[in-house]
Scaffold this motif. Structure first.
Motif, PDB file in Angstrom:
ATOM      1  N   ARG A   1       8.119   3.742   2.751  1.00 37.94           N
ATOM      2  CA  ARG A   1       8.975   4.888   2.999  1.00 37.94           C
ATOM      3  C   ARG A   1      10.412   4.417   3.174  1.00 37.94           C
ATOM      4  O   ARG A   1      10.659   3.251   3.528  1.00 37.94           O
ATOM      5  CB  ARG A   1       8.516   5.697   4.204  1.00 37.94           C
ATOM      6  CG  ARG A   1       8.559   4.980   5.532  1.00 37.94           C
ATOM      7  CD  ARG A   1       8.132   5.947   6.634  1.00 37.94           C
ATOM      8  NE  ARG A   1       8.322   5.382   7.973  1.00 37.94           N
ATOM      9  CZ  ARG A   1       8.563   6.110   9.046  1.00 37.94           C
ATOM     10  NH1 ARG A   1       8.660   7.429   8.952  1.00 37.94           N
ATOM     11  NH2 ARG A   1       8.714   5.544  10.233  1.00 37.94           N
TER      12      ARG A   1
ATOM     13  N   ARG B   1       0.825  -1.197   0.000  1.00 39.49           N
ATOM     14  CA  ARG B   1       0.000   0.000   0.000  1.00 39.49           C
ATOM     15  C   ARG B   1       0.865   1.254   0.000  1.00 39.49           C
ATOM     16  O   ARG B   1       0.646   2.165  -0.793  1.00 39.49           O
ATOM     17  CB  ARG B   1      -0.932   0.004   1.210  1.00 39.49           C
ATOM     18  CG  ARG B   1      -2.001  -1.080   1.198  1.00 39.49           C
ATOM     19  CD  ARG B   1      -2.875  -0.980   2.426  1.00 39.49           C
ATOM     20  NE  ARG B   1      -3.459   0.362   2.526  1.00 39.49           N
ATOM     21  CZ  ARG B   1      -3.842   0.925   3.663  1.00 39.49           C
ATOM     22  NH1 ARG B   1      -3.652   0.307   4.812  1.00 39.49           N
ATOM     23  NH2 ARG B   1      -4.380   2.142   3.668  1.00 39.49           N
ATOM     24  N   THR B   2       1.799   1.315   0.926  1.00 36.12           N
ATOM     25  CA  THR B   2       2.688   2.468   1.037  1.00 36.12           C
ATOM     26  C   THR B   2       4.088   1.977   1.377  1.00 36.12           C
ATOM     27  O   THR B   2       4.283   0.835   1.791  1.00 36.12           O
ATOM     28  CB  THR B   2       2.220   3.453   2.134  1.00 36.12           C
ATOM     29  OG1 THR B   2       2.289   2.807   3.404  1.00 36.12           O
ATOM     30  CG2 THR B   2       0.807   3.947   1.872  1.00 36.12           C
TER      31      THR B   2
ATOM     32  N   ASP C   1       3.195   6.487  -1.919  1.00 38.03           N
ATOM     33  CA  ASP C   1       1.840   5.969  -1.759  1.00 38.03           C
ATOM     34  C   ASP C   1       1.492   5.199  -3.022  1.00 38.03           C
ATOM     35  O   ASP C   1       1.234   5.797  -4.076  1.00 38.03           O
ATOM     36  CB  ASP C   1       0.868   7.126  -1.537  1.00 38.03           C
ATOM     37  CG  ASP C   1      -0.560   6.661  -1.256  1.00 38.03           C
ATOM     38  OD1 ASP C   1      -0.895   5.509  -1.586  1.00 38.03           O
ATOM     39  OD2 ASP C   1      -1.347   7.460  -0.717  1.00 38.03           O
ATOM     40  N   CYS C   2       1.507   3.871  -2.929  1.00 39.56           N
ATOM     41  CA  CYS C   2       1.255   3.053  -4.112  1.00 39.56           C
ATOM     42  C   CYS C   2      -0.177   3.194  -4.613  1.00 39.56           C
ATOM     43  O   CYS C   2      -0.433   3.025  -5.811  1.00 39.56           O
ATOM     44  CB  CYS C   2       1.555   1.587  -3.808  1.00 39.56           C
ATOM     45  SG  CYS C   2       3.295   1.261  -3.462  1.00 39.56           S
ATOM     46  N   GLU C   3      -1.099   3.520  -3.732  1.00 37.28           N
ATOM     47  CA  GLU C   3      -2.505   3.590  -4.120  1.00 37.28           C
ATOM     48  C   GLU C   3      -2.845   4.871  -4.873  1.00 37.28           C
ATOM     49  O   GLU C   3      -3.669   4.854  -5.791  1.00 37.28           O
ATOM     50  CB  GLU C   3      -3.385   3.464  -2.884  1.00 37.28           C
ATOM     51  CG  GLU C   3      -3.258   2.105  -2.203  1.00 37.28           C
ATOM     52  CD  GLU C   3      -4.096   2.005  -0.951  1.00 37.28           C
ATOM     53  OE1 GLU C   3      -4.677   0.927  -0.725  1.00 37.28           O
ATOM     54  OE2 GLU C   3      -4.163   2.987  -0.195  1.00 37.28           O
TER      55      GLU C   3
ATOM     56  N   SER D   1       8.903   9.013   0.790  1.00 41.23           N
ATOM     57  CA  SER D   1       7.749   8.144   1.022  1.00 41.23           C
ATOM     58  C   SER D   1       6.960   8.013  -0.271  1.00 41.23           C
ATOM     59  O   SER D   1       6.953   8.921  -1.114  1.00 41.23           O
ATOM     60  CB  SER D   1       6.854   8.702   2.133  1.00 41.23           C
ATOM     61  OG  SER D   1       6.336   9.973   1.777  1.00 41.23           O
TER      62      SER D   1
ATOM     63  N   GLY E   1      -0.229   7.890  -5.005  1.00 39.35           N
ATOM     64  CA  GLY E   1       0.900   8.788  -5.200  1.00 39.35           C
ATOM     65  C   GLY E   1       1.402   8.791  -6.626  1.00 39.35           C
ATOM     66  O   GLY E   1       1.094   7.895  -7.422  1.00 39.35           O
TER      67      GLY E   1
END
Length: 364
Positions: free
Chosen positions: A221, A218-219, A280-282, A278, A284
């Motif tokens: 960093r 999902r994310t 954000d795969c959803e 960081s 970003g």
């Protein structure tokens, strides 16, 4: 689990090279550095010629080339499939984390795209977690065939389709019957982005995933700290050897991040960890970028590099990390060399410029 089993990324290398390319064309007749570059091209041509000759010889005697017990096959396997696959698959913490996360995030009856098949492990885990069908892509044909046979041996060939193609080349309606309900991938290196996570997930999100579909991870960093380690710095820099100045070799040093197992080298942290980047795969952008860093120093000394590691939020409350204290992880840490060693003092924070392409972190 790498989508491409080689760590060389032509597009990323092109990005990095373009950023450093001089305005004028260097003349190898007058520029010593240009002669080094020309020699590098000749070395690459020699290697390509060697590989072509070996391949032609193998095709001339396929009975030997196709024998898994032959020395020729052993050489082919060693050159084609990186050895880190074995360490990765023996990383029980990683495997357990992925299995738990998939059980928690994959809906029953979902269609799933697995980016970076490897041996088919994530695809089989996804089926166990409830997926109806998994399409698993692998850019390396040899690994794709290994995955097909492993999947078949487990009786899952009817619910897992292995595609010998890079995910960014997949097309809905040709390779996939439709957009998938979930995209899963663990194509990360020691510095998170080196295996192509950013462009692969960005493309899958935009072209292959249903709106509002599930992404794993999902994310993510990347954290890092200033470190003093003359020995570790020597993995990528040299000045004198045997009383001779050999510093010209530094023109061939790695500009971006590279792996180092920090606990095996004498070192001293000069700062606490700070967040470097960081993602954000959803939602970003998942693109190349840069940012200014101001790093508070807690100890005086000479900083040689930023040592970095990732925290990967898989979903379902599961996080994977390769921090220096996690010595059981198969992932090493990422060493991002400073352009030159820097004397630091707690009275003044260190100001740096961090940049990243789609696959490489560097400092300037």
């Amino acid at each position: 689990m790498a989508e491409a089993t080689t760590r060389f990324d032509a597009a990323a290398t092109s990005d990095l090279t373009t950023a450093r390319r001089p305005a004028a064309t260097a003349d190898p007749q007058t520029d010593p550095r240009a002669r080094i570059a020309l020699a590098g091209l000749r070395a690459r041509a020699q290697e390509l010629g060697r590989l072509a000759a070996v391949t032609i010889d193998a095709l001339a005697d396929p009975a030997v080339a196709l024998s898994i017990d032959s020395p020729e096959f052993a050489d082919l396997a060693r050159e084609t499939v990186p050895r880190w696959h074995f360490a990765m698959l023996n990383d029980h913490e990683r495997n357990d984390a992925l299995a738990v996360a998939l059980e928690r995030v994959i809906p029953a009856g979902a269609t799933v795209l697995d980016i970076g098949a490897g041996t088919g492990l994530l695809a089989m885990m996804a089926v166990k977690a409830g997926a109806k069908h998994v399409y698993s892509c692998e850019a390396n044909p040899m690994m794709a065939e290994v995955a097909r046979q492993v999947v078949a041996e487990h009786g899952l060939a009817d619910v897992i389709t292995v595609l010998a193609v890079r995910s960014t080349d997949l097309v809905v309606g040709r390779d996939l019957p439709g957009r998938v309900d979930a995209v899963i991938s663990e194509i990360v290196d020691c510095g998170l982005i080196g295996e192509g996570l950013l462009p692969s997930v960005r493309h899958a999100r935009e072209e292959l995933l249903v709106p509002g579909g599930i992404l794993l991870p999902r994310t993510a960093r990347v954290l890092g700290a200033l470190v003093q380690s003359e020995v570790a710095a020597g993995l990528n820099r040299v000045d004198n050897a045997g009383g001779f100045d050999v510093s010209l070799l530094n023109s061939l040093a790695t500009v971006g991040h590279f792996p180092v197992r920090l606990h095996t080298w004498p070192h001293r942290f000069l700062s606490a960890p700070v967040e470097l980047a960081s993602f954000d795969c959803e939602s970003g952008p998942l693109e190349a970028g840069e940012r200014a860093l101001s790093i508070p120093v807690h100890s005086e000394g000479t900083a040689h590099a930023l040592v970095a590691w990732f925290e990967l939020e898989l979903g379902g409350g599961v996080t994977l990390r390769n921090s220096p204290e996690n010595v059981s992880s198969h992932w090493m840490q990422a060493m991002i060399p400073l352009p030159t060693p820097l004397v630091v003092d707690p009275a003044e924070p260190v100001e740096l410029e961090l940049a990243w392409t789609e696959t490489q972190f560097s400092l300037r």
